[in-house]
Each structure stands twice: as C-alpha cells, then as structure tokens.
Design a protein around this motif. Structure first.
Motif, PDB file in Angstrom:
ATOM      1  N   LEU A  11      45.919  40.780  40.460  1.00 21.73           N
ATOM      2  CA  LEU A  11      45.696  40.226  39.221  1.00 21.73           C
ATOM      3  C   LEU A  11      44.521  40.134  38.810  1.00 21.73           C
ATOM      4  O   LEU A  11      43.813  40.039  37.832  1.00 21.73           O
ATOM      5  CB  LEU A  11      46.799  39.201  38.802  1.00 21.73           C
ATOM      6  CG  LEU A  11      46.983  39.123  37.306  1.00 21.73           C
ATOM      7  CD1 LEU A  11      47.441  40.026  36.409  1.00 21.73           C
ATOM      8  CD2 LEU A  11      47.924  37.788  37.203  1.00 21.73           C
ATOM      9  N   GLU A  12      43.783  39.127  39.639  1.00 22.20           N
ATOM     10  CA  GLU A  12      42.498  38.745  39.802  1.00 22.20           C
ATOM     11  C   GLU A  12      41.536  39.721  39.589  1.00 22.20           C
ATOM     12  O   GLU A  12      40.579  39.769  38.460  1.00 22.20           O
ATOM     13  CB  GLU A  12      42.062  37.723  40.757  1.00 22.20           C
ATOM     14  CG  GLU A  12      40.579  37.103  40.741  1.00 22.20           C
ATOM     15  CD  GLU A  12      40.473  36.342  41.727  1.00 22.20           C
ATOM     16  OE1 GLU A  12      38.956  36.006  41.818  1.00 22.20           O
ATOM     17  OE2 GLU A  12      41.296  35.768  42.545  1.00 22.20           O
ATOM     18  N   VAL A  13      41.547  40.922  40.362  1.00 16.84           N
ATOM     19  CA  VAL A  13      40.601  41.727  40.339  1.00 16.84           C
ATOM     20  C   VAL A  13      40.904  42.761  39.043  1.00 16.84           C
ATOM     21  O   VAL A  13      39.703  43.202  38.350  1.00 16.84           O
ATOM     22  CB  VAL A  13      40.696  42.827  41.607  1.00 16.84           C
ATOM     23  CG1 VAL A  13      39.837  44.247  41.598  1.00 16.84           C
ATOM     24  CG2 VAL A  13      40.516  41.960  42.744  1.00 16.84           C
ATOM     25  N   ALA A  14      42.089  43.028  38.682  1.00 17.89           N
ATOM     26  CA  ALA A  14      42.357  43.742  37.420  1.00 17.89           C
ATOM     27  C   ALA A  14      41.850  42.977  36.150  1.00 17.89           C
ATOM     28  O   ALA A  14      41.214  43.701  35.365  1.00 17.89           O
ATOM     29  CB  ALA A  14      44.019  43.952  37.222  1.00 17.89           C
ATOM     30  N   ALA A  15      42.120  41.719  36.131  1.00 15.15           N
ATOM     31  CA  ALA A  15      41.649  40.843  34.944  1.00 15.15           C
ATOM     32  C   ALA A  15      39.973  41.240  34.942  1.00 15.15           C
ATOM     33  O   ALA A  15      39.414  41.180  33.767  1.00 15.15           O
ATOM     34  CB  ALA A  15      41.940  39.424  35.049  1.00 15.15           C
ATOM     35  N   SER A  16      39.216  40.824  35.959  1.00 11.16           N
ATOM     36  CA  SER A  16      37.955  41.058  35.937  1.00 11.16           C
ATOM     37  C   SER A  16      37.463  42.228  35.609  1.00 11.16           C
ATOM     38  O   SER A  16      36.487  42.507  34.713  1.00 11.16           O
ATOM     39  CB  SER A  16      37.602  40.628  37.385  1.00 11.16           C
ATOM     40  OG  SER A  16      35.959  40.965  37.475  1.00 11.16           O
ATOM     41  N   THR A  17      38.037  43.443  36.094  1.00 15.47           N
ATOM     42  CA  THR A  17      37.820  44.791  35.487  1.00 15.47           C
ATOM     43  C   THR A  17      38.163  44.972  34.191  1.00 15.47           C
ATOM     44  O   THR A  17      37.229  45.747  33.258  1.00 15.47           O
ATOM     45  CB  THR A  17      38.434  45.745  36.562  1.00 15.47           C
ATOM     46  OG1 THR A  17      38.087  45.466  38.002  1.00 15.47           O
ATOM     47  CG2 THR A  17      37.914  47.020  36.217  1.00 15.47           C
ATOM     48  N   PHE A  18      39.032  44.510  33.736  1.00 18.62           N
ATOM     49  CA  PHE A  18      39.509  44.485  32.337  1.00 18.62           C
ATOM     50  C   PHE A  18      38.237  43.902  31.357  1.00 18.62           C
ATOM     51  O   PHE A  18      38.053  44.075  30.093  1.00 18.62           O
ATOM     52  CB  PHE A  18      40.871  44.309  31.853  1.00 18.62           C
ATOM     53  CG  PHE A  18      41.980  45.246  32.187  1.00 18.62           C
ATOM     54  CD1 PHE A  18      41.938  46.444  31.353  1.00 18.62           C
ATOM     55  CD2 PHE A  18      42.993  45.199  33.145  1.00 18.62           C
ATOM     56  CE1 PHE A  18      42.873  47.508  31.515  1.00 18.62           C
ATOM     57  CE2 PHE A  18      43.988  46.162  33.293  1.00 18.62           C
ATOM     58  CZ  PHE A  18      43.814  47.302  32.590  1.00 18.62           C
TER      59      PHE A  18
END
Length: 112
Positions: A11-18
C-alpha cells in the motif's frame, strides 16, 4: 516502484507511485510516453507533444523516473529518451483491480 509482482506491491509503494501521478503535467507526460510505445520519445519530442518544456519537464521526468514508471537512456552522444516501464504501470493498475468485487454481495443474493 520497481515491483512488477502485484502480490509484492505494498500500500505504501502504491501510494507513493500514485502520488507521482498527482500532477496534470506528469500524467500528460506519462500518457504521451505510453502512446509512444516501447521506443519512448526524445525529451524534445516529449516537450512538443505535451507543451511541458525545459526545467519543468526535467523536474517531472525526475519524479516519474524515481517512481519507477519511466526509464531514460542516451542515444548517441546527447539525445536522452524516456520510455514507460510498462510492467510497473501494469502492476500499479493491477494493484487497484486485483481484489475487485471481493467484498461485494454474491450476484445470486442480489436477484433472489
């Protein structure tokens, strides 16, 4: 990002990428690069297509590069090209849809 396996995408990586896509200009840049396919575009072509040029384009490319959504390389001595990391983009998309409808009521219950 660099997490092509959607099971490994946190979730953290996805949020950062988004978050890297949280700019209209960066989204336009990524969209233009996606349309260009695996060959990518030169920085000049990308600027012409998006209307984003100079240090502003450099800034946006840096953020997209750091997010793992694009890559850059030199062709010859001075032409720098950018292209989409399609596997990373797919992983990000799949992160959103991999659990589609997991908590939705069963179809049979809706019509029964």
């Amino acid at each position: 990002m660099k997490h092509s396996d959607t099971n490994d995408l946190s979730l953290e990586v996805a949020a950062s990428t988004f978050a890297a896509l949280g700019s209209e200009q960066r989204l336009a840049v990524l969209r233009s690069l996606t349309r260009a396919g695996t060959q990518g575009l030169s920085i000049g072509e990308l600027g012409d297509r998006t209307g984003v040029t100079g240090s502003t384009l450099t800034h946006h490319l840096k953020i997209l590069l750091q997010s793992g959504l694009i890559r850059q390389h030199k062709e010859g001595r001075s032409i720098i090209c950018a292209a989409v990391e399609f596997e990373e983009l797919r992983a990000l998309s799949e992160f959103l849809v991999k659990e589609c409808c997991a908590d939705a009521p069963d179809e049979a219950h809706n019509h029964g």
